[in-house]
Design a protein around this motif. Structure first.
Motif, PDB file in Angstrom:
ATOM      1  N   GLY A 122      43.926  32.960  38.968  1.00 13.94           N
ATOM      2  CA  GLY A 122      43.758  31.830  39.866  1.00 13.94           C
ATOM      3  C   GLY A 122      44.390  30.572  39.315  1.00 13.94           C
ATOM      4  N   GLY A 123      44.983  29.779  40.202  1.00 14.04           N
ATOM      5  CA  GLY A 123      45.559  28.502  39.818  1.00 14.04           C
ATOM      6  C   GLY A 123      44.771  27.350  40.411  1.00 14.04           C
ATOM      7  N   SER A 124      44.459  26.341  39.608  1.00 16.44           N
ATOM      8  CA  SER A 124      43.756  25.142  40.063  1.00 16.44           C
ATOM      9  C   SER A 124      42.452  25.526  40.763  1.00 16.44           C
ATOM     10  CB  SER A 124      44.675  24.314  40.958  1.00 16.44           C
ATOM     11  OG  SER A 124      44.145  23.036  41.196  1.00 16.44           O
ATOM     12  N   LEU A 125      42.281  25.174  42.069  1.00 16.66           N
ATOM     13  CA  LEU A 125      41.034  25.533  42.741  1.00 16.66           C
ATOM     14  C   LEU A 125      40.891  27.044  42.857  1.00 16.66           C
ATOM     15  CD1 LEU A 125      38.601  24.030  43.971  1.00 16.66           C
ATOM     16  CD2 LEU A 125      39.632  24.406  46.216  1.00 16.66           C
ATOM     17  N   GLY A 126      41.996  27.754  43.003  1.00 15.33           N
ATOM     18  CA  GLY A 126      41.946  29.211  42.995  1.00 15.33           C
ATOM     19  C   GLY A 126      41.447  29.763  41.676  1.00 15.33           C
ATOM     20  N   GLY A 127      41.589  28.988  40.603  1.00 16.25           N
ATOM     21  CA  GLY A 127      41.049  29.396  39.323  1.00 16.25           C
ATOM     22  C   GLY A 127      39.539  29.476  39.343  1.00 16.25           C
ATOM     23  N   ALA A 128      38.894  28.580  40.100  1.00 11.21           N
ATOM     24  CA  ALA A 128      37.436  28.635  40.214  1.00 11.21           C
ATOM     25  C   ALA A 128      37.001  29.913  40.919  1.00 11.21           C
ATOM     26  CB  ALA A 128      36.927  27.408  40.963  1.00 11.21           C
ATOM     27  N   VAL A 129      37.806  30.390  41.880  1.00 10.17           N
ATOM     28  CA  VAL A 129      37.485  31.651  42.561  1.00 10.17           C
ATOM     29  C   VAL A 129      37.575  32.807  41.568  1.00 10.17           C
ATOM     30  CG1 VAL A 129      38.028  33.153  44.496  1.00 10.17           C
ATOM     31  CG2 VAL A 129      38.415  30.684  44.704  1.00 10.17           C
ATOM     32  N   ALA A 130      38.657  32.862  40.807  1.00 12.72           N
ATOM     33  CA  ALA A 130      38.822  33.931  39.821  1.00 12.72           C
ATOM     34  C   ALA A 130      37.695  33.904  38.792  1.00 12.72           C
ATOM     35  CB  ALA A 130      40.181  33.802  39.134  1.00 12.72           C
ATOM     36  N   LEU A 131      37.298  32.708  38.362  1.00 10.42           N
ATOM     37  CA  LEU A 131      36.230  32.601  37.379  1.00 10.42           C
ATOM     38  C   LEU A 131      34.884  33.024  37.959  1.00 10.42           C
ATOM     39  CD1 LEU A 131      37.331  29.272  35.662  1.00 10.42           C
ATOM     40  CD2 LEU A 131      37.332  31.554  34.632  1.00 10.42           C
ATOM     41  N   ARG A 132      34.645  32.736  39.239  1.00  7.91           N
ATOM     42  CA  ARG A 132      33.408  33.221  39.878  1.00  7.91           C
ATOM     43  C   ARG A 132      33.384  34.745  39.925  1.00  7.91           C
ATOM     44  NH1 ARG A 132      30.540  30.784  45.114  1.00  7.91           N
ATOM     45  NH2 ARG A 132      29.025  32.297  44.292  1.00  7.91           N
ATOM     46  N   VAL A 133      34.531  35.331  40.245  1.00  6.26           N
ATOM     47  CA  VAL A 133      34.607  36.795  40.274  1.00  6.26           C
ATOM     48  C   VAL A 133      34.291  37.363  38.891  1.00  6.26           C
ATOM     49  CG1 VAL A 133      36.174  38.758  40.585  1.00  6.26           C
ATOM     50  CG2 VAL A 133      36.195  36.873  42.231  1.00  6.26           C
ATOM     51  N   LEU A 134      34.807  36.728  37.847  1.00  6.71           N
ATOM     52  CA  LEU A 134      34.554  37.195  36.488  1.00  6.71           C
ATOM     53  C   LEU A 134      33.114  36.969  36.063  1.00  6.71           C
ATOM     54  CD1 LEU A 134      37.841  35.920  34.867  1.00  6.71           C
ATOM     55  CD2 LEU A 134      37.066  38.285  34.788  1.00  6.71           C
ATOM     56  N   ALA A 135      32.538  35.841  36.456  1.00  2.00           N
ATOM     57  CA  ALA A 135      31.207  35.463  35.984  1.00  2.00           C
ATOM     58  C   ALA A 135      30.079  36.067  36.802  1.00  2.00           C
ATOM     59  CB  ALA A 135      31.068  33.937  35.975  1.00  2.00           C
ATOM     60  N   GLU A 136      30.350  36.387  38.093  1.00  2.00           N
ATOM     61  CA  GLU A 136      29.239  36.677  38.994  1.00  2.00           C
ATOM     62  C   GLU A 136      29.334  38.014  39.724  1.00  2.00           C
ATOM     63  OE1 GLU A 136      28.483  33.352  41.608  1.00  2.00           O
ATOM     64  OE2 GLU A 136      29.170  31.916  40.097  1.00  2.00           O
ATOM     65  N   THR A 137      30.338  38.826  39.447  1.00  2.88           N
ATOM     66  CA  THR A 137      30.441  40.117  40.126  1.00  2.88           C
ATOM     67  C   THR A 137      30.501  41.238  39.101  1.00  2.88           C
ATOM     68  OG1 THR A 137      32.855  40.425  40.215  1.00  2.88           O
ATOM     69  CG2 THR A 137      31.872  38.958  41.868  1.00  2.88           C
ATOM     70  N   ASP A 138      30.338  42.456  39.598  1.00  5.70           N
ATOM     71  CA  ASP A 138      30.499  43.625  38.742  1.00  5.70           C
ATOM     72  C   ASP A 138      31.753  44.417  39.099  1.00  5.70           C
ATOM     73  OD1 ASP A 138      29.720  44.671  41.161  1.00  5.70           O
ATOM     74  OD2 ASP A 138      27.917  45.678  40.405  1.00  5.70           O
ATOM     75  N   VAL A 139      32.692  43.762  39.787  1.00 11.89           N
ATOM     76  CA  VAL A 139      33.977  44.410  40.079  1.00 11.89           C
ATOM     77  C   VAL A 139      34.671  44.738  38.756  1.00 11.89           C
ATOM     78  CG1 VAL A 139      36.256  44.084  41.112  1.00 11.89           C
ATOM     79  CG2 VAL A 139      34.234  43.178  42.263  1.00 11.89           C
ATOM     80  N   PRO A 140      35.064  45.978  38.531  1.00 16.41           N
ATOM     81  CA  PRO A 140      35.758  46.309  37.282  1.00 16.41           C
ATOM     82  C   PRO A 140      37.078  45.529  37.159  1.00 16.41           C
ATOM     83  CG  PRO A 140      34.965  48.304  38.351  1.00 16.41           C
ATOM     84  CD  PRO A 140      34.796  47.200  39.338  1.00 16.41           C
ATOM     85  N   ILE A 141      37.229  44.805  36.061  1.00 12.58           N
ATOM     86  CA  ILE A 141      38.398  43.954  35.837  1.00 12.58           C
ATOM     87  C   ILE A 141      38.952  44.237  34.449  1.00 12.58           C
ATOM     88  CG2 ILE A 141      39.204  41.563  35.584  1.00 12.58           C
ATOM     89  CD1 ILE A 141      37.021  40.774  37.613  1.00 12.58           C
ATOM     90  N   PHE A 142      40.266  44.500  34.374  1.00 11.29           N
ATOM     91  CA  PHE A 142      40.853  44.802  33.067  1.00 11.29           C
ATOM     92  C   PHE A 142      41.298  43.542  32.338  1.00 11.29           C
ATOM     93  CE2 PHE A 142      44.561  45.233  35.942  1.00 11.29           C
ATOM     94  CZ  PHE A 142      45.510  44.470  35.278  1.00 11.29           C
ATOM     95  N   ALA A 143      41.603  42.466  33.074  1.00  9.67           N
ATOM     96  CA  ALA A 143      41.981  41.195  32.447  1.00  9.67           C
ATOM     97  C   ALA A 143      42.018  40.115  33.512  1.00  9.67           C
ATOM     98  CB  ALA A 143      43.340  41.288  31.757  1.00  9.67           C
ATOM     99  N   GLY A 144      41.766  38.882  33.094  1.00  6.49           N
ATOM    100  CA  GLY A 144      41.862  37.740  33.990  1.00  6.49           C
ATOM    101  C   GLY A 144      42.740  36.650  33.396  1.00  6.49           C
ATOM    102  N   ALA A 145      43.159  35.736  34.247  1.00  6.94           N
ATOM    103  CA  ALA A 145      43.940  34.584  33.792  1.00  6.94           C
ATOM    104  C   ALA A 145      43.723  33.433  34.762  1.00  6.94           C
ATOM    105  CB  ALA A 145      45.429  34.929  33.708  1.00  6.94           C
ATOM    106  N   VAL A 146      43.768  32.215  34.232  1.00  9.58           N
ATOM    107  CA  VAL A 146      43.701  31.014  35.063  1.00  9.58           C
ATOM    108  C   VAL A 146      44.778  30.052  34.604  1.00  9.58           C
ATOM    109  CG1 VAL A 146      41.257  31.222  35.683  1.00  9.58           C
ATOM    110  CG2 VAL A 146      41.890  30.005  33.587  1.00  9.58           C
ATOM    111  N   VAL A 147      45.276  29.248  35.548  1.00 10.62           N
ATOM    112  CA  VAL A 147      46.353  28.292  35.270  1.00 10.62           C
ATOM    113  C   VAL A 147      45.931  26.917  35.773  1.00 10.62           C
ATOM    114  CG1 VAL A 147      48.773  27.712  35.650  1.00 10.62           C
ATOM    115  CG2 VAL A 147      48.078  30.124  35.536  1.00 10.62           C
ATOM    116  N   ASN A 148      45.864  25.943  34.865  1.00 12.33           N
ATOM    117  CA  ASN A 148      45.447  24.580  35.239  1.00 12.33           C
ATOM    118  C   ASN A 148      44.223  24.630  36.152  1.00 12.33           C
ATOM    119  OD1 ASN A 148      47.502  23.521  33.703  1.00 12.33           O
ATOM    120  ND2 ASN A 148      48.804  22.945  35.419  1.00 12.33           N
ATOM    121  N   ALA A 149      43.224  25.368  35.713  1.00 11.52           N
ATOM    122  CA  ALA A 149      42.128  25.758  36.601  1.00 11.52           C
ATOM    123  C   ALA A 149      41.063  24.681  36.751  1.00 11.52           C
ATOM    124  CB  ALA A 149      41.487  27.046  36.081  1.00 11.52           C
ATOM    125  N   ALA A 150      40.337  24.792  37.867  1.00  8.35           N
ATOM    126  CA  ALA A 150      39.130  24.002  38.104  1.00  8.35           C
ATOM    127  C   ALA A 150      37.987  24.688  37.368  1.00  8.35           C
ATOM    128  CB  ALA A 150      38.849  23.908  39.596  1.00  8.35           C
TER     129      ALA A 150
END
Length: 265
Positions: A122-150
């Motif tokens: 996720g980038g900027s505000l989209g980074g907050a979406v990616a971080l919510r997915v990482l912090a609050e879901t059990d979707v299997p994820i192999f790696a995440g990244a954020v760019v200039n994130a919120a």
């Protein structure tokens, strides 16, 4: 190189970039910025991550790209004037996050991505979406990244003119989008690359450093010299040639995801 594929997944517009052979491969899902590039198509052009043995599916944020009202961002600007946090920042992250499970299922039904772990970006505000997915879901994820994130939404609110009139509801909402206290949950879910422009807003730059430090050995901080907050020139809605600074971000993301894809391919 294959042409981008455009479509809709459970009502969410997307731009998909196939792997080199166009066949079955793991999936990386992204959410774009609301600064330039501010559409899924433009984000795909800025950060294509070409050469990865993965499908990159760039989802559209609410009221952006194909979901703009009357072909412009004016309706979004009106929401900023109405209430920058509750009508705009928090509302957009909430909607994009809640759309994700159905959109992911629809992408899996349309593209040969299988049902294995995914990457998230996720980038900027989209980074907050990616971080919510990482912090609050059990979707299997192999790696995440954020760019200039919120990373801390209070820092983003402070970028807008005037002092925001927090009450009990808005304080709870903004604190729910502070991901530094959620570092343990993020680290327990997947490794995270934190990309930060050295010329980004100072508070957002400080938040990126804080999150990377809190994540410890489950994270890497990639600082990009001379990069401010946007990754593309205005207006940032249509795809545009990749800038040299976006190229530097793209190389870092490609290297990161390629390393972690080795564990799932």
């Amino acid at each position: 190189m294959h042409s981008p594929i455009t479509g809709t997944a459970a009502g969410v517009p997307f731009t998909a970039l196939p792997p080199a052979d166009g066949g079955a491969a793991p999936l990386i899902v992204t959410w774009h910025m609301l600064d330039a590039p501010r559409s899924n198509a433009a984000f795909a052009a800025a950060l294509p991550m070409n050469g990865l043995p993965a499908w990159r599916v760039h989802l559209g944020m609410p009221m952006c790209g194909a979901r703009m009202v009357d072909g412009s961002m004016d309706a979004g600007l009106e929401l900023i004037r109405e209430d920058v946090l509750m009508s705009f920042l928090y509302a957009f992250v909430k909607q994009a996050f809640e759309e994700f499970p159905a959109a992911l299922a629809a992408v899996r039904a349309q593209l040969p991505v299988g049902d294995g772990p995914v990457g998230v970006l996720g980038g900027s505000l989209g980074g907050a979406v990616a971080l919510r997915v990482l912090a609050e879901t059990d979707v299997p994820i192999f790696a995440g990244a954020v760019v200039n994130a919120a990373i801390r939404m209070r820092s983003v609110v402070d970028l807008f003119p005037g002092e925001y009139p927090y009450d009990a509801e808005s304080s709870k909402a903004v604190d729910s989008l502070d991901f530094v206290p959620k570092a343990d949950a993020i680290a327990g879910h997947a490794p995270l690359l934190v990309v930060s422009g050295e010329q980004d807003h100072p508070a957002l730059r400080a938040d990126a450093i804080s999150l990377a430090e809190k994540l410890g050995d489950r994270s890497e901080l990639l600082s990009i010299p001379e990069l401010a907050h946007p990754l593309a020139d205005e207006p940032g809605i249509e795809p545009a040639p990749q800038s040299p600074l976006a190229r530097a971000v793209d190389v870092g993301l490609t290297t990161w995801f390629r390393r972690h894809l080795a564990d799932v391919t």
